[in-house]
Structures are given as structure tokens and as C-alpha cells.
Design an enzyme around this catalytic site. Structure first.
Site, PDB file in Angstrom:
ATOM      1  N   TYR A 101       8.186  34.607  15.335  1.00 16.85           N
ATOM      2  CA  TYR A 101       8.361  33.734  16.263  1.00 16.85           C
ATOM      3  C   TYR A 101       9.276  33.807  17.338  1.00 16.85           C
ATOM      4  O   TYR A 101      10.439  34.221  17.000  1.00 16.85           O
ATOM      5  CB  TYR A 101       8.474  32.269  15.531  1.00 16.85           C
ATOM      6  CG  TYR A 101       8.588  31.073  16.525  1.00 16.85           C
ATOM      7  CD1 TYR A 101       7.662  30.298  17.052  1.00 16.85           C
ATOM      8  CD2 TYR A 101       9.941  30.439  16.748  1.00 16.85           C
ATOM      9  CE1 TYR A 101       7.700  29.232  17.894  1.00 16.85           C
ATOM     10  CE2 TYR A 101      10.207  29.334  17.595  1.00 16.85           C
ATOM     11  CZ  TYR A 101       8.875  28.593  18.371  1.00 16.85           C
ATOM     12  OH  TYR A 101       9.187  27.708  18.963  1.00 16.85           O
ATOM     13  N   ASP A 173       9.067  31.996   6.460  1.00 17.02           N
ATOM     14  CA  ASP A 173       9.041  30.998   7.426  1.00 17.02           C
ATOM     15  C   ASP A 173       7.381  30.586   6.868  1.00 17.02           C
ATOM     16  O   ASP A 173       6.508  31.255   7.285  1.00 17.02           O
ATOM     17  CB  ASP A 173       9.058  31.466   8.508  1.00 17.02           C
ATOM     18  CG  ASP A 173       8.879  30.517   9.794  1.00 17.02           C
ATOM     19  OD1 ASP A 173       8.079  29.410   9.440  1.00 17.02           O
ATOM     20  OD2 ASP A 173       9.123  30.541  10.944  1.00 17.02           O
ATOM     21  N   LYS A 198       5.363  21.256  13.379  1.00 18.76           N
ATOM     22  CA  LYS A 198       3.933  21.583  13.372  1.00 18.76           C
ATOM     23  C   LYS A 198       3.138  21.109  12.205  1.00 18.76           C
ATOM     24  O   LYS A 198       2.974  19.801  12.456  1.00 18.76           O
ATOM     25  CB  LYS A 198       4.159  23.335  13.216  1.00 18.76           C
ATOM     26  CG  LYS A 198       5.268  23.801  13.993  1.00 18.76           C
ATOM     27  CD  LYS A 198       4.961  23.972  15.364  1.00 18.76           C
ATOM     28  CE  LYS A 198       6.323  24.425  16.246  1.00 18.76           C
ATOM     29  NZ  LYS A 198       6.558  25.836  15.761  1.00 18.76           N
TER      30      LYS A 198
HETATM   31  C1  LIG Z   1       8.111  26.392  15.991  1.00 19.20           C
HETATM   32  C2  LIG Z   1       8.352  27.476  15.217  1.00 19.20           C
HETATM   33  C3  LIG Z   1       9.652  27.596  14.765  1.00 19.20           C
HETATM   34  C4  LIG Z   1      10.646  26.611  15.510  1.00 19.20           C
HETATM   35  O1  LIG Z   1      10.676  25.692  15.086  1.00 19.20           O
HETATM   36  P1  LIG Z   1      11.210  24.319  16.139  1.00 19.20           P
HETATM   37  O2  LIG Z   1      10.713  23.019  15.352  1.00 19.20           O
HETATM   38  O3  LIG Z   1      10.387  24.412  17.341  1.00 19.20           O
HETATM   39  O4  LIG Z   1      12.594  24.630  16.309  1.00 19.20           O
HETATM   40  C5  LIG Z   1      10.026  28.577  13.846  1.00 19.20           C
HETATM   41  N1  LIG Z   1       9.190  29.386  13.221  1.00 19.20           N
HETATM   42  C6  LIG Z   1       7.675  29.191  13.442  1.00 19.20           C
HETATM   43  C7  LIG Z   1       6.555  29.984  12.897  1.00 19.20           C
HETATM   44  C8  LIG Z   1       7.282  28.309  14.506  1.00 19.20           C
HETATM   45  O5  LIG Z   1       5.938  28.070  14.674  1.00 19.20           O
END
Ligand SMILES: *Cc1c(COP(=O)(O)O)cnc(C)c1O
Length: 385
Positions: A101, A173, A198
């Protein structure tokens, strides 16, 4: 009440009715502080950076759905990444997937390299490449699976064995897969990270992050970091994330179904080049995805046939239901152009080496009616035929 079935945990996991009123949903405890009857005598809550009941309810839910013992809510996914980095000391090394990311990459390279942390960015589909970077300073291995936006799949269980023998923490993640599709703690992860912005939130109405662990000592270290650096999520966002989680399993089923339909539709379209979707048997990570995931997720990447930014731009700008926007994982379908949007901070040569060419479009397939989604894409692709 703890059930082994996901759909029940998503709704009830770690939850209790509000003890003071019986409210079925935890109130939004919009308070910074709590009355003490005498100095140090309180009901478990002193100050809302340290604990807040709405955040605690969210954290209990997160621990339940990710099979962890403890969870921590943060103000954003990147604040959760930041808390993980603070487990490290100067001289420590991190082995990370190279298809990362963009915001995580930016934090690693532009913030933490300065503090003496060394990062190795490697393709993780081949575990021997990870092993070749392990040394006595390796303290953390960082996985995304599926990755963003190339949907590369990493064998979490195999990498967890490397991490274990290196005595390094394995961070996964799990934003793209969600615990409905993939449960990294069961596969050997030490820390599961979410951008709750998300799929967990699921309605594109909040920014929030989370860490989930299954080890008390690690939880204590992370609680200390969370409280000492203060990047917590607020009660309103905690409430919204908790509400989102209650429909996670239902939403994910539809995200997966719609994405599968669209992936097949794109594959047979003459204006389309490559279609990247882990559900295709020819996808290099298909078998691993099949092994460690319940389904193949709601994300698809594809290139326009010419692989030109101009054509990709025409497609994403003309779709009407797919909104051109950063982010993903909400009920509404979104499109993105990684090269100029989410991944613009990654140098072009490195981006292209990872497959993020100018003609690449990323779709976060929402849960609208599939017939309308297909028609929307079809009309846009006609413009570049
Ligand atoms: C969006 C995202 C992040 C970061 O998250 P935020 O809530 O925007 O700070 C980290 N990892 C992945 C895979 C993401 O899609």
C-alpha cells in the site's frame, strides 16, 4: 457469548448490552474523562485516550472476529502501521512485500528509514527470497495478501515459519481480505492490521485503523505505544466501525460474487488487456488464495489494451456507477488509477517493475446490482474500442 461461526461473531463477538440502560448497541461515549469517587477509584475508565467504552466495544469485536485476544483501535490504518513501527529500534530490519500500500511504503521509507530502520522490499510469492534477507537484525516481516493493487498472494503460513525461526514478528495487513475471508492469526501471524476505513467500516464514512494480537505481552507493548503516542480512534468512528462489522459477512459475500462476475466479463472484452483476479486459475497465487481464503475478494485490477494512461483515464472518468475515488471496500463501487492516485508516491520504475503500469485500473467492486455494474463498465470500454 462466543460462537465459532463468523456471522454470529460479527454481530455479537465480545459485545454486551450497555450495563447502565440495556442499550443493545453501545452508546457513543462522547466524553474525555470519567468521575472518580476518590483518587484512583474509578470504574475502569479514567481518560479517553487510555480507554473509552465505545472504543472498547469495537476492540472486543475486532479481537473476536480476528481470533485474537486483544485489539487496539487507531485513528487511521496508517496510525496502526506507525504503532507497529514503534516496536522497533534503530538498526532493526524489516522484510516487507514490495507490492505495498502506497501510504505504508511512504511511511516506511520517508519516516522510519530516517530513524535507522532498514527495509528490504521483496516479492513474496517466492519464500526463498524472504529467507535470503533474514539476518540477526531482522525483527519484523510485513505482509499484505492479497496485495494492493496487483492482488499478489502471499502464503501466510509459510512466511510465518520463516518469521518464527528468525524470531521476527509477522505483521499481516488484512485490509483487502478481511477476517471473513482470511484469518491470519490462525495462519501464524503475530499482528493483524486493518485499515477499518475500508471493508470493516464498509460504508466509506470513516477513517480508522486497528491492530489485533493473540499474545498478552505483545498486546501490553502495543497498548503502551497506543496510549503514549495517542493516535486513538474517537467514539463516533468506533461506533460506525462496529456497526459496519455487523454486516461484514453479508457484504463480503456480495462483493465476492459481483467481483467474480466482473472479472469474467472483463476477461472476454476486446478493449481489455490483462485482468488480475486471484479467482482465475492462471493467477500465480490462485492455489494459495484457495487454500488460505474463503473466497477471492472484491478487488480486481485490469489494464486497458493499449496500456496508456490516456485510455485508462477515459474509462475511469466516464463510468457513472463506479465512482473515481481513492479508497475501497465500501458498499458503493469505486474505480482508481493507481499510477496517478494511490501509488503516485512510488517511483515510476519501481511501480512498473511491480506491474503498476499507466494503463492499470483498479476496481473496488461494490454490492450494487451486478447487471448495472456490467452495463456501466461496458459503456465506458466502448469509448476506447
Ligand atoms: C487504506 C489502506 C491502509 C491505510 O489505511 P488508512 O485508514 O487510509 O490510514 C493500509 N493498508 C491498506 C492495504 C490499505 O488499503
Amino acid at each position: 457469548m462466543e460462537s465459532k461461526h463468523f456471522g454470529t461473531r460479527a454481530i455479537h463477538g465480545g459485545q454486551q448490552h450497555d450495563p447502565s440502560t440495556g442499550a443493545v448497541m453501545p452508546p457513543i461515549y462522547q466524553t474525555s474523562t470519567y468521575a472518580q469517587s476518590s483518587p484512583g477509584e474509578h470504574k475502569g475508565y479514567e481518560y479517553s485516550r487510555t480507554q473509552n467504552p465505545t472504543r472498547s466495544a469495537l476492540e472486543a469485536s475486532l479481537a473476536s472476529i480476528e481470533n485474537g485476544s486483544h485489539a487496539m483501535g487507531f485513528g487511521s490504518g496508517l496510525a496502526a502501521v506507525d504503532a507497529c513501527m514503534k516496536l522497533l529500534s534503530p538498526g532493526d530490519e524489516v522484510i516487507s512485500t514490495n507490492d505495498l500500500y502506497g501510504g505504508t511504503y511512504r511511511q516506511f521509507v520517508h519516516i522510519y528509514e530516517k530513524y535507522g530502520i532498514k527495509f528490504h522490499f521483496v516479492p513474496m510469492s517466492d519464500e526463498s527470497v524472504i529467507e535470503s534477507k533474514v539476518n540477526s537484525r531482522t525483527k519484523m516481516i510485513w505482509i499484505e495478501s492479497p496485495t494492493n493493487p496487483m492482488l499478489n498472494v502471499v502464503d501466510i503460513e509459510k512466511v510465518s515459519k520463516i518469521a518464527l525461526s528468525a524470531k521476527a514478528l509477522l505483521v499481516v495487513d488484512n485490509t483487502f481480505a478481511t477476517p471473513y475471508l482470511q484469518q491470519p492469526i490462525k495462519l501464524g501471524a503475530d499482528i493483524v492490521l486493518h485499515s477499518g476505513t475500508k471493508y470493516l467500516g464498509g460504508h466509506s464514512d470513516l477513517v480508522l485503523g486497528a491492530l489485533i494480537v493473540s499474545d498478552k505481552d505483545l498486546a501490553d507493548r502495543l497498548y503502551f505505544i497506543q496510549n503514549s503516542t495517542g493516535a486513538v480512534c474517537g467514539p463516533m468512528d468506533s461506533f460506525l466501525a462496529l456497526r459496519g462489522i455487523k454486516t461484514l459477512h453479508i457484504r463480503m459475500e456480495r462483493h465476492c460474487y459481483n467481483a467474480k462476475e466482473i472479472a469474467h466479463f472483463l476477461k472476454s472484452h476486446p478493449a481489455v488487456g490483462r485482468v488480475v483476479y486471484p479467482g482465475f486459475t492462471e493467477h500465480p497465487g490462485h492455489l494459495v488464495a484457495k487454500k488460505q481464503m474463503r473466497d477471492f475478494g472484491g478487488m480486481i485490477s485490469f489494464t486497458v489494451k493499449s496500456d496508456l494512461a490516456e485510455d485508462a483515464s477515459k474509462v475511469v472518468s466516464s463510468m457513472k456507477i463506479f465512482t473515481l475515488a481513492e479508497s475501497l471496500g465500501g458498499v458503493e463501487s469505486l474505480s482508481g488509477h493507481p499510477a496517478s492516485m494511490t501509488h503516485a508516491s512510488i517511483p515510476k520504475d519501481q511501480r512498473e517493475a511491480n506491474g503498476i503500469t499507466d494503463g492499470l485500473i483498479r476496481l473496488s467492486v461494490g454490492i450494487e446490482d451486478i447487471r448495472d455494474l456490467k452495463a456501466d463498465i461496458e459503456a465506458a470500454l466502448l469509448l476506447i474500442l
